[in-house]
Scaffold this motif. Structure first.
Motif, PDB file in Angstrom:
ATOM      1  N   VAL A 284      36.958 -13.238 -31.412  1.00  0.00           N
ATOM      2  CA  VAL A 284      37.465 -12.400 -30.361  1.00  0.00           C
ATOM      3  C   VAL A 284      38.664 -11.568 -30.712  1.00  0.00           C
ATOM      4  O   VAL A 284      38.794 -10.275 -30.842  1.00  0.00           O
ATOM      5  N   ARG A 285      39.854 -12.376 -31.474  1.00  0.00           N
ATOM      6  CA  ARG A 285      40.875 -11.560 -31.906  1.00  0.00           C
ATOM      7  C   ARG A 285      40.573 -10.698 -32.985  1.00  0.00           C
ATOM      8  O   ARG A 285      41.212  -9.835 -33.144  1.00  0.00           O
ATOM      9  N   PHE A 286      39.425 -11.166 -33.913  1.00  0.00           N
ATOM     10  CA  PHE A 286      39.152 -10.142 -34.830  1.00  0.00           C
ATOM     11  C   PHE A 286      38.716  -8.938 -34.483  1.00  0.00           C
ATOM     12  O   PHE A 286      38.944  -7.909 -34.966  1.00  0.00           O
ATOM     13  N   ASN A 287      37.818  -9.169 -33.523  1.00  0.00           N
ATOM     14  CA  ASN A 287      37.162  -8.122 -33.071  1.00  0.00           C
ATOM     15  C   ASN A 287      38.289  -7.051 -32.241  1.00  0.00           C
ATOM     16  O   ASN A 287      38.019  -5.900 -32.261  1.00  0.00           O
ATOM     17  N   GLY A 288      39.073  -7.645 -31.604  1.00  0.00           N
ATOM     18  CA  GLY A 288      39.939  -7.077 -30.850  1.00  0.00           C
ATOM     19  C   GLY A 288      41.000  -6.049 -31.722  1.00  0.00           C
ATOM     20  O   GLY A 288      41.567  -5.119 -31.328  1.00  0.00           O
ATOM     21  N   ASP A 296      35.673  -0.839 -23.821  1.00  0.00           N
ATOM     22  CA  ASP A 296      35.280  -2.038 -23.152  1.00  0.00           C
ATOM     23  C   ASP A 296      36.320  -3.084 -23.475  1.00  0.00           C
ATOM     24  O   ASP A 296      36.449  -3.940 -22.492  1.00  0.00           O
ATOM     25  N   LEU A 297      36.668  -3.032 -24.827  1.00  0.00           N
ATOM     26  CA  LEU A 297      37.661  -4.242 -25.114  1.00  0.00           C
ATOM     27  C   LEU A 297      38.887  -4.060 -24.333  1.00  0.00           C
ATOM     28  O   LEU A 297      39.432  -5.084 -24.127  1.00  0.00           O
ATOM     29  N   TYR A 298      39.409  -2.723 -24.284  1.00  0.00           N
ATOM     30  CA  TYR A 298      40.647  -2.466 -23.585  1.00  0.00           C
ATOM     31  C   TYR A 298      40.460  -2.965 -22.153  1.00  0.00           C
ATOM     32  O   TYR A 298      41.378  -3.666 -21.685  1.00  0.00           O
ATOM     33  N   PHE A 299      39.471  -2.878 -21.546  1.00  0.00           N
ATOM     34  CA  PHE A 299      39.454  -2.761 -20.086  1.00  0.00           C
ATOM     35  C   PHE A 299      39.084  -4.319 -20.006  1.00  0.00           C
ATOM     36  O   PHE A 299      39.368  -4.930 -18.790  1.00  0.00           O
ATOM     37  N   ASP A 300      38.292  -5.050 -20.809  1.00  0.00           N
ATOM     38  CA  ASP A 300      38.173  -6.592 -20.760  1.00  0.00           C
ATOM     39  C   ASP A 300      39.422  -7.226 -20.808  1.00  0.00           C
ATOM     40  O   ASP A 300      39.532  -8.435 -20.828  1.00  0.00           O
ATOM     41  N   GLY A 301      40.531  -6.445 -21.612  1.00  0.00           N
ATOM     42  CA  GLY A 301      41.786  -7.457 -21.842  1.00  0.00           C
ATOM     43  C   GLY A 301      41.780  -7.668 -23.159  1.00  0.00           C
ATOM     44  O   GLY A 301      42.791  -8.515 -23.359  1.00  0.00           O
ATOM     45  N   VAL A 302      40.704  -7.561 -23.886  1.00  0.00           N
ATOM     46  CA  VAL A 302      40.888  -8.437 -25.349  1.00  0.00           C
ATOM     47  C   VAL A 302      41.790  -7.523 -26.194  1.00  0.00           C
ATOM     48  O   VAL A 302      42.863  -8.149 -26.734  1.00  0.00           O
ATOM     49  N   SER A 303      41.835  -6.202 -26.010  1.00  0.00           N
ATOM     50  CA  SER A 303      42.779  -5.404 -27.017  1.00  0.00           C
ATOM     51  C   SER A 303      43.845  -4.646 -25.944  1.00  0.00           C
ATOM     52  O   SER A 303      44.341  -3.717 -26.409  1.00  0.00           O
TER      53      SER A 303
END
Lengths: 457, 485
Positions: A284-288, A296-303
């Protein structure tokens, strides 16, 4: 090491006056920054400015006096540089506290700074000769391991924000990993000094590189195992990377063998990829990091946090908004992991470059101490401590500026957090102690004593 | 060991170099993109950090939009609209992500980012004060505007009222009904604003639309004024007393249909132009249009501004008499039916053009722009749009329109002691369905101070209302308010 060490050490000056002047300058900059925060927020100079300023000034004066008495030959730049970074960190935390972000507490940070300076002074006073540490090589190694393992233990350790790196004793939360870092560098230095000949010489040549013997791989594999364990059990990518990187660098310094570096990198990358396959949080960290800008990643909170940090730096531009005029509250944990981004918004590219320059100077003074030291243990210890500081800045700043994947680490001397402040002040104390030894001129002959000359040591 | 230590030093240097390069890339190269990223809310915060200029009317005496310093650190300045609904469509609203009406059209003056204000902005920036925008004073007559809104809303129907000064083009009234309260749309809260907006947007009466300029409608008999203008302009020997054929039924060429008068009334077979317009006979005007041909009709319409887009500075939907078809279609076009579509503002311009002895002035809403220090930055100078008809033709048309009010369908617009000229209109939208009601007028006829167009949409509650019955009284009230009687 033979040629350089054989050269006569040039006479060094104490430069105590310059140190006091620069210390005063650093405190003045910090006080100015405090005033600027107040002016930026509500047009008034904050009432606490004198308290904070005089408090910091008083602390540093005490540290200066301890240095003057117990380590007069110490590098004059280290203390003012650290004071400046620590002070700016305090100002930023004070500023973020003004926005009402939970967890930002400038009074606590000032208290920890005071304790850090006390720790610094105590280390300088108690540790008259740092080479004593070499005697405690394995004790330090054991202590380091125990400290690393503590948070994993049930009851004692707690998981906060996805990482199990805290322990609770009494009312305090402590990050033992910060102190483990110090203990392990001492262990690495002692261990490598003892074993470096065998690690450096034995082995066979394959193509362009000298490969070490299989049985000498033991310590590397153990350190690698510990790092991977930290990564897996504590979900702490940053500390894992920090420790393993520091070990490889010190191994290289001690053995002069490039093959160790290659083996180390291969092992870590391999381990990380394997961990990525097995444990989702690494993936997850790497993908973020790779796709940080994706909606998507921004609003999912990942990035989210990373992008908010980048928005802050981008919005700051070249000169920044000015202290007190940005929006650090937008970035979650702007007072700890992301203090660099929050600083970027308000002080701009200019401020960040100055900050990186100060860190680079601290590291440079440390490496200079290593070069000037006369025995291998001091060289390794000073080199290792300087490198770990640079490496830590690289990992966290590179992480928040999206140069490398984000792994949680504190920004040395700036981020809120007592354990890190105490440990880093102790690190500086060790460097100061070693620089005092390195810069102390050899005793001069009082009269012509012929062949019999009094040697220090 | 010093050799490797030096190499480690180089590695550290490299790491700091990489960090510095990356920070430089972020802070200098990529900064623009990061700053303008739609997810970066700082631009949103910045909207509320400007002491936005006010929007006023009547030379600054009436406040339509004001800025209130809340002292909040994130959303410091709030926007309020004390006059609310009557002015909503003209003033617009300052929403978190957009702005409409004058708030949008004059946004660069209001937030101080206009090039005319660059020096003052630089001074503010250096002194650390929040940016302050210029105020926009509108040409609206607040009293007339409120009366127009009250009257129109009182009918319970949808519609619009536009009044302007025929000599300058200054818009004195611009009302659209139904209206909305702009205050909930100007909160610094995206979610709340979006909710309020969606609700208004879904409303089947479309309250967000400014019916005065955004939509076009069949003008019905009010268009006969233009047909008459084209007829008179075509031959200098014609005047109000020219006698025309006015059959009860006019067969339309190439169809088996024939055109009748309103409600099948008779105009007596022959009538003067004056009589035909006064009682709004259909057949003579349909014949006139067919005789003149599409090109002449189109040209006359264009001279009143029909077919061109306008910025007042709100953008006005262009009106259009429709494409060229057969003679039968042209007959319908000549009496304001078929694809003949006009905005209420356009019809006000027609009345104003005739009032101003044939010269159509460019309509405008901004009286002046006043800087934060009270100095005038800009003021609108009246501009001629076109000469629609010669002064003589305008005089003939005026004479006929006076007759409409004094003896014809527009009698409800009469003002004591003032000569009012006008023309009613009732446009069928579909056979059997309720009609649009129109009334255009100006007064005093000798020295026109106000030209007005009132439009009431078909199908809105109630039916079968003619322009003379329902629209003329509103025009009467608005004219009286402007003239101060």
């Amino acid at each position: 090491m033979s040629a350089a060490e054989a050269m006569p050490v040039p006479m060094t000056a104490k430069r105590r006056g310059a140190q006091l002047g620069m210390l005063a300058f650093a405190v003045l900059i910090v006080m100015g920054a405090y005033a600027s925060v107040g002016l930026g927020i509500n047009g008034e100079i904050p009432s606490g400015m004198l308290t904070y300023g005089l408090g910091l000034g008083g602390l540093m004066l005490a540290a200066y006096l301890v240095l003057a008495r117990f380590a007069p030959w110490a590098d004059p730049l280290l203390l003012p540089l650290v004071t400046l970074v620590n002070g700016l960190g305090l100002v930023m935390i004070y500023r973020i506290e003004q926005t009402g972000q939970d967890g930002a507490n400038a009074t606590n940070q000032l208290m920890w700074t005071a304790l850090g300076v006390v720790m610094f002074a105590a280390t300088v006073i108690v540790l008259k000769d740092h080479r004593i540490l070499q005697r405690f090589t394995y004790t330090a190694g054991f202590a380091g391991l125990v400290l690393l393992v503590l948070p994993v233990l049930p009851l004692l350790g707690t998981e906060i924000n996805g990482s199990r790196i805290w322990i609770h004793i009494g009312g305090f939360s402590i990050q033992p990993g910060e102190f483990a870092k110090l203990a392990l560098v001492i262990f690495f230095a002692g261990y490598l000094v003892a074993k470096r000949d065998v690690l450096a010489l034995a082995g066979r040549r394959l193509l362009f590189i000298d490969l070490p013997r299989a049985r000498d791989l033991g310590p590397v594999l153990i350190t690698w195992g510990v790092s991977i364990a930290v990564l897996v059990l504590e979900k702490d990518l940053g500390t894992s990377l920090l420790l393993f990187g520091a070990f490889i660098a010190m191994l290289y310094i001690a053995t002069q063998r490039t093959s160790w570096v290659l083996i180390g990198i291969l092992l870590f990358v391999g381990g990380a990829i394997l961990a990525g396959q097995i444990f989702s949080h690494v993936q997850v960290r790497f993908n973020g990091w790779l796709n940080a800008e994706s909606n998507d990643l921004y609003f999912d909170g990942v990035s989210y946090q990373l992008m908010e940090g980048l928005f802050a730096i981008g919005s700051g531009g070249i000169l920044g908004t000015g202290l007190g005029e940005g929006h650090p509250r937008r970035i979650p944990f702007s007072f700890s992991d992301f203090i660099f981004s929050a600083t970027g918004e308000e002080l701009g590219l200019t401020g960040l470059m100055a900050l990186l320059m100060i860190y680079a100077l601290i590291v440079e003074r440390g490496l200079r101490t290593a070069l000037a030291s006369r025995d291998p243990f001091s060289k390794l210890l000073a080199g290792g401590l300087s490198f770990i500081l640079a490496w830590q800045v690289f990992i966290i700043v590179g992480g928040v500026t999206r140069l490398i994947p984000l792994t949680g680490l504190v920004t040395p001397f700036m981020s809120a957090g007592g354990s890190a402040l105490l440990a880093n002040w102790m690190l500086i104390a060790l460097l100061v102690r070693m620089s005092d030894a390195a810069r102390r001129p050899p005793p001069q002959a009082i009269q012509d004593e012929g062949l019999t000359q009094v040697m220090q040591r | 060991m010093n050799g490797t230590l030096k190499r480690i030093a180089v590695a550290c240097l490299l790491m700091f170099g990489l960090l510095m390069a990356n920070v430089t890339y972020l802070g200098a190269v990529k900064a623009e993109g990061l700053r303008n990223d739609s997810r970066n809310v700082r631009a949103f915060y910045a909207r509320y950090n400007v002491d936005r200029g006010w929007i006023t009317a009547d030379n600054g005496k009436v406040t339509l939009a004001k800025t209130v310093d809340t002292g909040d650190s994130t959303y410091r300045f709030a926007r309020e609209y004390p006059e609310g609904k009557p002015f909503a469509h003209v003033v617009g609203f300052f929403a978190p992500e957009s702005s409409s009406g004058m708030e949008g059209a004059e946004g660069r003056y209001l937030d101080g980012s206009h090039p005319d204000m660059v020096v003052r902005r630089a001074v503010d920036l250096i002194s650390g004060k929040p940016a302050k925008g210029a105020s926009v004073d509108l040409t609206l007559n607040a009293e007339a505007q409120k009366i127009a809104y009250k009257d129109l809303a009182g009918t319970g129907k949808r519609g619009a009222v536009v009044a302007m000064n025929p000599k300058t083009g200054a818009i004195l009234t611009m009302v659209s009904v139904p209206s909305y309260d702009p205050n909930p749309l100007a909160l610094a809260d995206k979610a709340k604003v979006n909710d309020a907006y969606r609700k208004l947007d879904k409303d089947k009466d479309k309250p967000l639309l400014n019916r005065a300029i955004n939509l076009t409608y069949a003008p019905g008999s009010t268009f006969k004024v233009i047909t008459a203008a084209a007829y008179l302009q075509d031959d200098a020997s014609r005047n109000a007393n020219t006698v025309l054929d006015a059959p009860d039924s006019l067969p339309l060429p190439n169809t088996n249909l024939s055109l009748k008068n309103y409600h099948g009334e008779s105009c007596g077979g022959r009538a003067t132009l004056l009589e035909a317009l006064t009682i709004s006979c259909n057949t003579p005007f349909a014949q006139m249009g067919m005789d003149l041909g599409y090109d002449k009709m189109k040209k006359q319409a264009a001279k009143f501004g029909i077919g061109s887009s306008l910025e007042i500075p709100l953008s006005v939907h262009p009106s259009d008499i429709g494409p060229e078809e057969d003679k039968a279609a042209l007959a319908m076009t000549s009496i304001g039916q078929r694809s003949n579509q006009m905005t209420p503002l356009q019809m006000a311009m027609v009345a104003a053009g005739i009032a101003n002895r044939g010269t159509v002035m460019k309509p405008y809403l901004v009286n002046k722009i006043v800087g934060p220090d009270g100095s005038e930055i800009d003021a609108t100078r009246p501009k001629e749009l076109d000469e629609a008809v010669s002064p003589e033709v305008a005089d003939e048309l005026t004479k006929m329109m006076i007759n409409v009010v004094q003896r014809g369908t527009g009698n409800r617009a009469q003002l004591p002691g003032v000569t009012v000229a006008g023309k009613t209109g009732t446009a069928e939208t579909e056979p059997g369905k309720p009609s649009h009601a129109w009334f255009i007028a100006f007064a005093p006829a000798e020295d026109p101070q106000v030209a007005v167009a009132v439009f009431i949409e078909a199908g809105s509650a109630g039916n079968d209302a003619t322009g003379g019955v329902i629209a003329a009284p509103i025009a009467h009230d608005v004219m009286r308010a402007v003239l101060g009687r």
